[in-house]
Design an enzyme around this catalytic site. Structure first.
Site, PDB file in Angstrom:
ATOM      1  N   MET A  58     -43.675  24.205  55.525  1.00 53.37           N
ATOM      2  CA  MET A  58     -43.320  24.779  56.804  1.00 53.37           C
ATOM      3  C   MET A  58     -42.020  25.573  56.672  1.00 53.37           C
ATOM      4  SD  MET A  58     -42.552  22.635  60.242  1.00 53.37           S
ATOM      5  CE  MET A  58     -44.231  22.052  60.318  1.00 53.37           C
ATOM      6  N   CYS A  59     -41.931  26.712  57.350  1.00 51.31           N
ATOM      7  CA  CYS A  59     -40.644  27.397  57.371  1.00 51.31           C
ATOM      8  C   CYS A  59     -40.238  27.729  58.793  1.00 51.31           C
ATOM      9  CB  CYS A  59     -40.613  28.599  56.424  1.00 51.31           C
ATOM     10  SG  CYS A  59     -41.683  29.920  56.887  1.00 51.31           S
ATOM     11  N   THR A  60     -38.973  28.101  58.923  1.00 54.12           N
ATOM     12  CA  THR A  60     -38.419  28.433  60.239  1.00 54.12           C
ATOM     13  C   THR A  60     -38.423  29.944  60.380  1.00 54.12           C
ATOM     14  OG1 THR A  60     -36.956  26.551  59.976  1.00 54.12           O
ATOM     15  CG2 THR A  60     -36.410  28.090  61.734  1.00 54.12           C
TER      16      THR A  60
END
Ligand SMILES: *[C@@H]1O[C@H](CO)[C@@H](O)[C@H](O)[C@H]1NC(C)=O
Length: 177
Positions: A58-60
């Site tokens: 997951m990334c922001t």
């Protein structure tokens, strides 16, 4: 022969139709869409994705309007223990919620749509990448929080299947710390 050509024609027509039918959030409100999102789910049939999918996390993603009215989409992720940033500028089209972008490095063009969002919980997005005659699809489920309700994960799953993506190419991404 004739019927072969006819079914090819119908197939092409359907392929074009399927793409044209990817919806965009009605009455899209960009000022509510900006801000921070987490990439909760990702589905694709691209070669990049095929190679990387075991390692994706997951990334922001932070979305801000640019000075000239387009969108700055900046994602932060870690690679080899280091924080990296990647920025993409999405250019507006005449349809709100639909954007285009290019990559001079890869020679690709992108058609990007916000398919469905309620702005404060989730956003389902669709990206069609074309490079010469090759076409790839990517679907991303974004969340305002790192975990989304099972119904939303299911909506993402179902939509990805409808875009012709294989079960093995549909992922809920592992959390980062
Ligand atoms: C996009 O946003 C990032 C992070 O906020 C910033 O560092 C970068 O300069 C911006 N780029 C453009 C072209 O607006």
């Amino acid at each position: 022969m004739k019927s072969g050509l006819l079914s090819l024609g119908i197939f092409l027509l359907c392929a074009i139709q399927a793409q044209a039918n990817v919806p965009v959030q009605p009455n899209f409100e960009e000022e509510k869409f900006v801000g921070t999102w987490y990439s909760v789910g990702m589905a694709s049939n691209s070669k990049w994705f095929e190679q990387k999918k075991e390692h994706l996390k997951m990334c922001t993603t932070v979305i801000t309007p640019t000075a000239d009215g387009h969108l700055n989409v900046t994602s932060t992720f870690s690679r080899d223990g280091q924080k990296k940033e990647k920025t993409k500028i999405l250019f507006k089209t005449e349809q709100p919620g639909r954007y285009r972008s290019t990559s001079s490095r890869w020679g690709s063009e992108y058609d990007i749509r916000v398919v469905e969002t309620n702005y404060d919980e989730y956003a389902l997005t669709y990206k069609r990448k074309s490079k010469g005659t090759e076409v790839f699809t990517m679907v991303v489920l974004y969340g305002r929080t790192k975990i989304l309700k099972p119904e939303l994960q299911e909506k993402f799953h179902q939509f990805s299947l409808e875009q012709g993506l294989a079960e093995s190419g549909i992922l809920i991404l592992p959390l980062t710390d």
